[in-house]
Write a protein that holds these residues in place. Structure first.
Motif, PDB file in Angstrom:
ATOM      1  N   VAL A  90       0.840  -1.203   0.000  1.00 49.96           N
ATOM      2  CA  VAL A  90       0.000   0.000   0.000  1.00 49.96           C
ATOM      3  C   VAL A  90       0.872   1.248   0.000  1.00 49.96           C
ATOM      4  N   LEU A  91       1.913   1.233   0.824  1.00 50.13           N
ATOM      5  CA  LEU A  91       2.821   2.389   0.886  1.00 50.13           C
ATOM      6  C   LEU A  91       3.432   2.698  -0.477  1.00 50.13           C
ATOM      7  N   ARG A  92       3.924   1.623  -1.089  1.00 45.78           N
ATOM      8  CA  ARG A  92       4.545   1.812  -2.418  1.00 45.78           C
ATOM      9  C   ARG A  92       3.539   2.371  -3.411  1.00 45.78           C
ATOM     10  N   GLN A  93       2.316   1.810  -3.326  1.00 46.21           N
ATOM     11  CA  GLN A  93       1.235   2.288  -4.207  1.00 46.21           C
ATOM     12  C   GLN A  93       1.014   3.788  -4.026  1.00 46.21           C
ATOM     13  N   LEU A  94       0.925   4.195  -2.770  1.00 49.48           N
ATOM     14  CA  LEU A  94       0.665   5.618  -2.484  1.00 49.48           C
ATOM     15  C   LEU A  94       1.808   6.485  -3.008  1.00 49.48           C
ATOM     16  N   ARG A  95       3.031   6.037  -2.745  1.00 56.01           N
ATOM     17  CA  ARG A  95       4.178   6.868  -3.109  1.00 56.01           C
ATOM     18  C   ARG A  95       4.365   6.945  -4.614  1.00 56.01           C
ATOM     19  N   THR A  96       3.956   5.908  -5.333  1.00 55.51           N
ATOM     20  CA  THR A  96       4.169   5.951  -6.788  1.00 55.51           C
ATOM     21  C   THR A  96       2.953   6.491  -7.533  1.00 55.51           C
ATOM     22  N   SER A  97       1.764   6.398  -6.934  1.00 53.54           N
ATOM     23  CA  SER A  97       0.569   6.780  -7.704  1.00 53.54           C
ATOM     24  C   SER A  97       0.088   8.194  -7.417  1.00 53.54           C
ATOM     25  N   LEU A  98       0.360   8.691  -6.229  1.00 50.06           N
ATOM     26  CA  LEU A  98      -0.085  10.064  -5.936  1.00 50.06           C
ATOM     27  C   LEU A  98       0.929  11.045  -6.526  1.00 50.06           C
ATOM     28  N   PRO A  99       0.493  12.247  -6.882  1.00 46.39           N
ATOM     29  CA  PRO A  99       1.418  13.236  -7.444  1.00 46.39           C
ATOM     30  C   PRO A  99       2.611  13.436  -6.503  1.00 46.39           C
ATOM     31  N   SER A 100       3.801  13.611  -7.090  1.00 40.96           N
ATOM     32  CA  SER A 100       5.009  13.648  -6.271  1.00 40.96           C
ATOM     33  C   SER A 100       5.028  14.861  -5.331  1.00 40.96           C
ATOM     34  N   THR A 101       4.217  15.865  -5.625  1.00 43.05           N
ATOM     35  CA  THR A 101       4.205  17.048  -4.752  1.00 43.05           C
ATOM     36  C   THR A 101       3.287  16.857  -3.546  1.00 43.05           C
ATOM     37  N   THR A 102       2.495  15.758  -3.565  1.00 45.25           N
ATOM     38  CA  THR A 102       1.587  15.521  -2.438  1.00 45.25           C
ATOM     39  C   THR A 102       2.388  15.106  -1.215  1.00 45.25           C
ATOM     40  N   TYR A 103       2.146  15.777  -0.111  1.00 45.24           N
ATOM     41  CA  TYR A 103       2.775  15.337   1.124  1.00 45.24           C
ATOM     42  C   TYR A 103       1.687  14.721   1.982  1.00 45.24           C
ATOM     43  N   LEU A 104       1.560  13.383   1.856  1.00 44.43           N
ATOM     44  CA  LEU A 104       0.556  12.656   2.639  1.00 44.43           C
ATOM     45  C   LEU A 104       1.293  11.795   3.655  1.00 44.43           C
ATOM     46  N   PRO A 105       1.323  12.228   4.929  1.00 37.97           N
ATOM     47  CA  PRO A 105       2.047  11.450   5.925  1.00 37.97           C
ATOM     48  C   PRO A 105       1.350  10.119   6.216  1.00 37.97           C
ATOM     49  N   VAL A 106       2.152   9.085   6.430  1.00 39.01           N
ATOM     50  CA  VAL A 106       1.631   7.761   6.777  1.00 39.01           C
ATOM     51  C   VAL A 106       2.291   7.313   8.080  1.00 39.01           C
ATOM     52  N   LEU A 107       1.440   6.960   9.032  1.00 43.59           N
ATOM     53  CA  LEU A 107       1.935   6.428  10.306  1.00 43.59           C
ATOM     54  C   LEU A 107       1.639   4.928  10.324  1.00 43.59           C
ATOM     55  N   VAL A 108       2.694   4.142  10.369  1.00 43.35           N
ATOM     56  CA  VAL A 108       2.529   2.685  10.344  1.00 43.35           C
ATOM     57  C   VAL A 108       2.338   2.178  11.773  1.00 43.35           C
ATOM     58  N   LEU A 109       1.295   1.340  11.947  1.00 39.17           N
ATOM     59  CA  LEU A 109       1.016   0.716  13.253  1.00 39.17           C
ATOM     60  C   LEU A 109       1.100  -0.777  13.067  1.00 39.17           C
ATOM     61  N   THR A 110       1.959  -1.441  13.817  1.00 37.22           N
ATOM     62  CA  THR A 110       2.065  -2.878  13.590  1.00 37.22           C
ATOM     63  C   THR A 110       2.503  -3.641  14.834  1.00 37.22           C
ATOM     64  N   ALA A 111       2.106  -4.896  14.852  1.00 35.50           N
ATOM     65  CA  ALA A 111       2.506  -5.770  15.960  1.00 35.50           C
ATOM     66  C   ALA A 111       3.894  -6.341  15.698  1.00 35.50           C
ATOM     67  N   ASP A 112       4.380  -6.152  14.500  1.00 36.58           N
ATOM     68  CA  ASP A 112       5.695  -6.667  14.132  1.00 36.58           C
ATOM     69  C   ASP A 112       6.774  -5.780  14.747  1.00 36.58           C
ATOM     70  N   VAL A 113       7.462  -6.284  15.772  1.00 33.86           N
ATOM     71  CA  VAL A 113       8.382  -5.417  16.511  1.00 33.86           C
ATOM     72  C   VAL A 113       9.801  -5.496  15.966  1.00 33.86           C
ATOM     73  N   THR A 114       9.998  -6.283  14.906  1.00 42.85           N
ATOM     74  CA  THR A 114      11.374  -6.422  14.409  1.00 42.85           C
ATOM     75  C   THR A 114      11.853  -5.110  13.789  1.00 42.85           C
ATOM     76  N   SER A 115      13.153  -4.876  13.935  1.00 41.54           N
ATOM     77  CA  SER A 115      13.686  -3.635  13.355  1.00 41.54           C
ATOM     78  C   SER A 115      13.667  -3.735  11.838  1.00 41.54           C
ATOM     79  N   GLU A 116      13.683  -4.972  11.353  1.00 46.21           N
ATOM     80  CA  GLU A 116      13.643  -5.158   9.900  1.00 46.21           C
ATOM     81  C   GLU A 116      12.310  -4.639   9.336  1.00 46.21           C
ATOM     82  N   ALA A 117      11.203  -4.973  10.069  1.00 42.45           N
ATOM     83  CA  ALA A 117       9.880  -4.505   9.624  1.00 42.45           C
ATOM     84  C   ALA A 117       9.826  -2.979   9.640  1.00 42.45           C
ATOM     85  N   ARG A 118      10.413  -2.393  10.702  1.00 44.37           N
ATOM     86  CA  ARG A 118      10.387  -0.937  10.799  1.00 44.37           C
ATOM     87  C   ARG A 118      11.201  -0.312   9.652  1.00 44.37           C
ATOM     88  N   ASP A 119      12.408  -0.851   9.416  1.00 45.87           N
ATOM     89  CA  ASP A 119      13.259  -0.292   8.372  1.00 45.87           C
ATOM     90  C   ASP A 119      12.603  -0.414   7.006  1.00 45.87           C
TER      91      ASP A 119
END
Ligand code: C2E
Ligand code: CA
Ligand code: CA
Length: 426
Positions: A90-119
């Motif tokens: 979904v993130l990739r979709q938003l970043r590639t499909s919305l106009p590049s000048t759009t600043y739409l912040p995304v806050l990710v909420l997840t149970a996945d506590v690994t640093s890999e998931a965060r990165d």
């Protein structure tokens, strides 16, 4: 659109947001995306309590892009692990499909506590990251933070759009002005080179005796479409050709000096700027200066009388008399006259118009006559159109007059013959 309160928007240090934040939250739309309805409910409840204006929710991540396009949210709260499309996609979709000048912040909420998931999430374009179970205060602080930065961004966009519009308008004005100046310059040069400048002469009469004492040379430009001479001179000034045109008119007038009886003066018009210009020096050298009256015509306030007076003194040594044009109007006030101590005062036609019916105009004219008397200056009343105006001026003791009643500007020498106090033919 999130707009910052103006008091804060202009204060660069005012990012301690509490006082402006409620307004930003109330104007905000937040989209919550989580496949788990209980989570959605919890987040909605949290955001509502915090005062967020509109909360949209989705449990099917395939609808996120469409929803963003349709409702233009200010923030997306995004779960990572979802069926169909996961949060990274979904993130990739938003970043590639919305106009590049759009600043739409995304806050990710997840149970996945690994640093890999965060990165991975941050790498895919998430603006912030919170792991479940989350502390409510932390989520709200991050939400506030992101909405605030979104508001700042939008404010900047509005500001930039205003600036761009102002710049475009300015460029357009400059371009139009440049085009106009080019046309004006070309037209003036053609008039100068092609000789489309001719002079007419308007007699000045002794209003007590009726004799012609002088003529004023006035420029005409017999070019279609017709434009009055003062417009030609104004335009020439704008195009930087004012001096050239004024001097061309003076030279053309002086060339006809021989058509005048020796005791009739020739009055020519010049602006102080032109008198001060270097081109001016030899213009009167070839003629008997005693036959010339120089009418100083103001277009702007004279800045430096010292230089002007020095130049006028040189002309006076050649015998040239100095007149102040348009006295009682524009820049030809008493101070101007006191500086110049002219030989002739020309009373502006606004002062003469209807003077027979207007005690104020009579009083002002009387005052100017006394003033001229003290200075030892002659007076010419301009623009006399009716026998009543003439009779009034005669009774006030005006010496000389000029106007349609006696003669309209015309060619030499015929205009001299037709000029009488009772009016010329036609
Ligand atoms: P100005 O020097 O005050 O010239 C007097 C104007 O009043 C002239 O207009 C003249 O035709 C007009 N006039 C004369 N008698 C009457 C009258 O009884 N009633 C009315 N309503 N008007 C009367 P013109 O020739 O259109 O000139 C307008 C202005 O253009 C002049 O005002 C002067 O500022 C400028 N101008 C004209 N010719 C020249 C020139 O050769 N050199 C310069 N530097 N300026 C000129
Ligand atoms: Ca004049
Ligand atoms: Ca005048």
């Amino acid at each position: 659109m999130l707009l910052l309160p103006s008091s804060l928007a202009h204060d660069g240090d005012a990012l301690v947001w509490p006082s402006g934040l409620p307004a930003v939250l109330a104007a905000a739309t937040v989209l919550v995306v989580d496949d788990e309805p209980a989570n959605v409910l919890l987040l909605r409840h949290l955001l509502e309590r915090r005062g967020v204006g509109r909360i949209d929710t989705l449990t099917d991540s395939r609808d996120v892009l469409t929803a963003c396009r349709e409702t233009n949210p200010d923030l997306v709260l995004l779960d990572l692990h979802m069926p169909h499309l996961d949060g990274h996609t979904v993130l990739r979709q938003l970043r590639t499909s919305l106009p590049s000048t759009t600043y739409l912040p995304v806050l990710v909420l997840t149970a996945d506590v690994t640093s890999e998931a965060r990165d991975r999430a941050l790498g895919a374009g998430a603006n912030d990251f919170v792991t479940k179970p989350f502390a409510q205060a932390e989520v709200l602080a991050r939400v506030s933070n992101l909405l605030w930065s979104r508001a700042l961004h939008q404010q900047l966009e509005v500001h930039n759009a205003d600036l761009a519009a102002a710049l475009t308008a300015r460029l357009e004005t400059d371009r139009r002005e440049a085009r106009e100046l080019a046309v004006i310059g070309e037209r003036t040069r053609q008039a100068l080179d092609g000789g489309a400048l001719r002079m007419v002469f308007q007699p000045v009469l002794d209003v007590q005796r009726g004799a012609v004492v002088g003529v004023e040379a006035l420029a005409r430009f017999p070019v279609e479409p017709y434009r009055p001479p003062n417009e030609w001179f104004d335009d020439a000034r704008r195009a930087g050709l004012g001096d050239r045109l004024e001097l061309a008119a003076v030279r053309a007038a002086l060339r006809q000096l021989d058509a005048l009886p020796p005791d009739v003066f020739l009055a020519v018009n010049l602006s102080p700027e032109c008198v001060l210009s270097r081109n001016m020096t030899e213009v009167f050298d070839a003629v008997d200066g005693r036959r010339v009256v120089l009418e100083l015509t103001e277009h702007t306030r004279v800045q430096d009388y010292g230089q002007l007076l020095a130049r006028l003194d040189e002309l006076r040594l050649q015998g040239v008399r100095i007149a102040v044009d348009d006295t009682g109007a524009g820049y030809a006030g008493l101070q101007h006259i006191l500086e110049l101590l002219p030989d002739v005062l020309k009373l502006d036609l606004q002062l003469i118009r209807g003077i027979d019916a207007d005690p104020i105009r009579r009083a002002l004219t009387t005052a100017l006559l006394n003033f001229a008397n003290e200075l030892g200056a002659s007076v010419i009343a301009e623009g006399i159109e009716t026998p009543e105006e003439l009779a009034t001026l005669q009774s006030l003791g005006v010496g000389w007059g000029q106007g349609y009643l006696f003669a309209r500007p015309g060619d030499l020498p015929v205009v001299l013959e037709s000029a009488t106090l009772a009016g010329g033919p036609g």
